[in-house]
Scaffold this motif. Structure first.
Motif, PDB file in Angstrom:
ATOM      1  N   GLY A  18      33.241   8.719  -2.995  1.00 47.14           N
ATOM      2  CA  GLY A  18      33.990   8.300  -1.804  1.00 47.14           C
ATOM      3  C   GLY A  18      33.255   8.610  -0.511  1.00 47.14           C
ATOM      4  O   GLY A  18      33.379   7.872   0.469  1.00 47.14           O
ATOM      5  N   ASP A  19      32.485   9.711  -0.517  1.00 49.57           N
ATOM      6  CA  ASP A  19      31.741  10.073   0.695  1.00 49.57           C
ATOM      7  C   ASP A  19      30.642   9.053   0.995  1.00 49.57           C
ATOM      8  O   ASP A  19      30.383   8.728   2.141  1.00 49.57           O
ATOM      9  CB  ASP A  19      31.119  11.462   0.530  1.00 49.57           C
ATOM     10  N   TYR A  20      29.992   8.584  -0.065  1.00 50.39           N
ATOM     11  CA  TYR A  20      28.965   7.555   0.128  1.00 50.39           C
ATOM     12  C   TYR A  20      29.615   6.238   0.569  1.00 50.39           C
ATOM     13  O   TYR A  20      29.079   5.510   1.398  1.00 50.39           O
ATOM     14  CB  TYR A  20      28.162   7.340  -1.161  1.00 50.39           C
ATOM     15  N   LYS A  93      28.796  16.623   4.098  1.00 48.33           N
ATOM     16  CA  LYS A  93      28.924  16.138   2.712  1.00 48.33           C
ATOM     17  C   LYS A  93      27.713  15.329   2.272  1.00 48.33           C
ATOM     18  O   LYS A  93      27.349  15.343   1.104  1.00 48.33           O
ATOM     19  CB  LYS A  93      30.188  15.283   2.584  1.00 48.33           C
ATOM     20  N   VAL A  94      27.140  14.589   3.219  1.00 48.37           N
ATOM     21  CA  VAL A  94      25.994  13.743   2.885  1.00 48.37           C
ATOM     22  C   VAL A  94      24.825  14.108   3.801  1.00 48.37           C
ATOM     23  O   VAL A  94      25.017  14.358   4.995  1.00 48.37           O
ATOM     24  CB  VAL A  94      26.360  12.241   3.074  1.00 48.37           C
ATOM     25  N   GLU A  95      23.637  14.186   3.223  1.00 43.45           N
ATOM     26  CA  GLU A  95      22.432  14.488   4.006  1.00 43.45           C
ATOM     27  C   GLU A  95      22.035  13.256   4.822  1.00 43.45           C
ATOM     28  O   GLU A  95      22.270  12.120   4.383  1.00 43.45           O
ATOM     29  CB  GLU A  95      21.282  14.810   3.058  1.00 43.45           C
ATOM     30  N   GLU A  96      21.393  13.494   5.971  1.00 43.79           N
ATOM     31  CA  GLU A  96      20.939  12.367   6.803  1.00 43.79           C
ATOM     32  C   GLU A  96      19.973  11.466   6.033  1.00 43.79           C
ATOM     33  O   GLU A  96      20.040  10.246   6.112  1.00 43.79           O
ATOM     34  CB  GLU A  96      20.261  12.884   8.065  1.00 43.79           C
ATOM     35  N   SER A  97      19.074  12.113   5.258  1.00 45.48           N
ATOM     36  CA  SER A  97      18.075  11.326   4.513  1.00 45.48           C
ATOM     37  C   SER A  97      18.754  10.448   3.449  1.00 45.48           C
ATOM     38  O   SER A  97      18.271   9.358   3.147  1.00 45.48           O
ATOM     39  CB  SER A  97      17.058  12.250   3.862  1.00 45.48           C
ATOM     40  N   LEU A 102      20.247   5.165   1.464  1.00 46.92           N
ATOM     41  CA  LEU A 102      21.303   4.243   1.029  1.00 46.92           C
ATOM     42  C   LEU A 102      21.335   3.003   1.930  1.00 46.92           C
ATOM     43  O   LEU A 102      21.450   1.866   1.450  1.00 46.92           O
ATOM     44  CB  LEU A 102      22.667   4.955   1.057  1.00 46.92           C
ATOM     45  N   GLY A 103      21.215   3.243   3.242  1.00 48.47           N
ATOM     46  CA  GLY A 103      21.283   2.142   4.204  1.00 48.47           C
ATOM     47  C   GLY A 103      20.153   1.136   4.004  1.00 48.47           C
ATOM     48  O   GLY A 103      20.389  -0.078   3.960  1.00 48.47           O
ATOM     49  N   ILE A 104      18.938   1.643   3.859  1.00 51.90           N
ATOM     50  CA  ILE A 104      17.784   0.737   3.692  1.00 51.90           C
ATOM     51  C   ILE A 104      17.886  -0.007   2.360  1.00 51.90           C
ATOM     52  O   ILE A 104      17.698  -1.228   2.296  1.00 51.90           O
ATOM     53  CB  ILE A 104      16.449   1.518   3.790  1.00 51.90           C
ATOM     54  N   THR A 105      18.212   0.744   1.297  1.00 49.05           N
ATOM     55  CA  THR A 105      18.296   0.119  -0.034  1.00 49.05           C
ATOM     56  C   THR A 105      19.349  -0.986  -0.048  1.00 49.05           C
ATOM     57  O   THR A 105      19.091  -2.107  -0.510  1.00 49.05           O
ATOM     58  CB  THR A 105      18.651   1.184  -1.097  1.00 49.05           C
TER      59      THR A 105
END
Lengths: 312, 60
Positions: A18-20, A93-97, A102-105
């Motif tokens: 859910g965080d992603y 909860k989520v790392e910046e990297s 995820l965004g680029i992919t």
């Protein structure tokens, strides 16, 4: 202490699914899905339902991917603002990297898949939308110009054009007008909100019109944009996607919107403070309905067409 | 080795793995559905094939 417990503690902040998903800005995605669907359905060409479904899905994924990239870049200001503190990156909860990856992919995935599912123009428009939102708006202009809302609104306005391109393989005056509706709607919608909410954009050093040009100027801006918006909405009504039903809805809604903008323009902050920004709040609520009903009416025209009722 | 009882993190990982699994399954279903739709549409299949596209353009 066993190896297992060390491992567990080391990943205490590990994100759930859910965080992603939250990185993709689901609420923004829902607007993207709706307007892209309208763009696709009002187009003169029919599209196979499976291709239509997949295309809308990939447009939504592309929109979500740009949301993740926005959260990656804006993580520093998101940590400073109350509204955005609970987002996956500022909350730890989520790392910046991870957001960047995820965004680029997902961006590449969405563009390639949309190209395969529909056509290259639709894919190119989606790629440009992501580029515009992430690079032009988020990285470049958001933090240096008070017109940031106008520029950000342009990125949000592309989906109906992409939907239209999926169906037709081209760009038409109708799809450009659908773009213009959301483009011109965003500033008055957001500035009305900015008038009655105590925003902490100042702490994050993001220039907002209410702060840089003052609240009186913001009221003038709302009125001007509302007039341009009305012209765009009525112009859409005389194109091939318009009709008597849409036109009636557009005339009524734009008359109400202009009336609301006039009321906002006429008064000052002292008057607004006295009634707790009642007019500004009413205008904002109407703006939510405004966009939804306009695109809904366009879809209504398309739905009436098989019965010989839609269009002029 | 002494394993502690299941931690909340394991549930979260399970949820994440399940989510990714379902997304991949959905993707397979979508690609399959798209393939069927493209085949039924006939001409669209050639759009994915470079040699087919060239032939079609030459025919025109």
């Amino acid at each position: 202490m066993s190896d297992v417990t060390i491992n567990t503690q080391a990943h205490e902040g590990e994100a759930g699914f859910g965080d992603y998903f939250a990185l993709l800005k689901p609420r923004v995605m829902s607007l993207v899905v709706f307007t892209a669907l309208v763009g696709l359905l009002v187009a003169p060409n029919s599209v196979h339902p499976m291709i239509a479904f997949s295309s809308i899905l990939f447009i939504a994924v592309g929109g979500g991917a740009s949301g993740a990239l926005n959260m990656w870049w804006d993580a520093d200001i998101d940590r400073k603002m109350k509204r955005t503190k609970t987002r996956p990156i500022p909350s730890g909860k989520v790392e910046e990297s991870e957001a960047l990856g995820l965004g680029i992919t997902l961006s590449v995935f969405a563009v390639v898949m949309l190209g395969l599912a529909s056509n290259l123009l639709a894919a190119a428009l989606l790629a440009f939308t992501i580029f515009f939102y992430v690079v032009i708006y988020t990285m470049w202009l958001k933090r240096i110009t008070p017109q940031n809302i106008v520029i950000g609104g342009a990125a949000g306005a592309f989906p109906p054009m992409i939907g239209w391109a999926v169906a037709t393989g081209g760009i038409g005056v109708e799809s450009v007008l659908m773009f213009m509706i959301t483009f011109m709607w965003t500033p008055p919608h957001f500035w009305a909100l900015a008038l009655f909410t105590k925003s902490d954009y100042g702490d994050a050093k993001v220039p907002m019109l209410t702060v840089t040009h003052g609240r009186k100027s913001t009221r003038v801006h709302i009125l001007v944009y509302t007039f341009i918006l009305a012209a765009v909405c009525l112009a859409t009504g005389v194109t091939s996607i318009g009709g008597p039903f849409y036109m009636t809805v557009a005339v009524v809604l734009n008359a109400l919107f202009i009336k609301g903008a006039f009321k906002i323009w006429r008064r000052d902050d002292a008057a607004a403070d006295a009634d707790n920004y009642q007019e500004e709040r009413k205008f904002f609520k109407l703006s939510l309905l405004f966009l939804f009903v306009h695109f809904g009416a366009l879809m209504g025209e398309a739905a009436l067409a098989p019965f010989g009722l839609g269009g002029w | 080795m002494n394993f502690p009882k299941e931690h909340e993190i394991h549930k979260r990982r399970m949820g994440r793995n399940l989510g990714v699994g379902l997304v991949l399954a959905a993707f397979i279903a979508i690609v399959f559905g798209l393939t069927i739709a493209k085949i039924n549409n006939g001409g669209q299949v050639q759009g994915l094939d470079h040699s087919g596209t060239t032939v079609t353009e030459a025919d025109q």
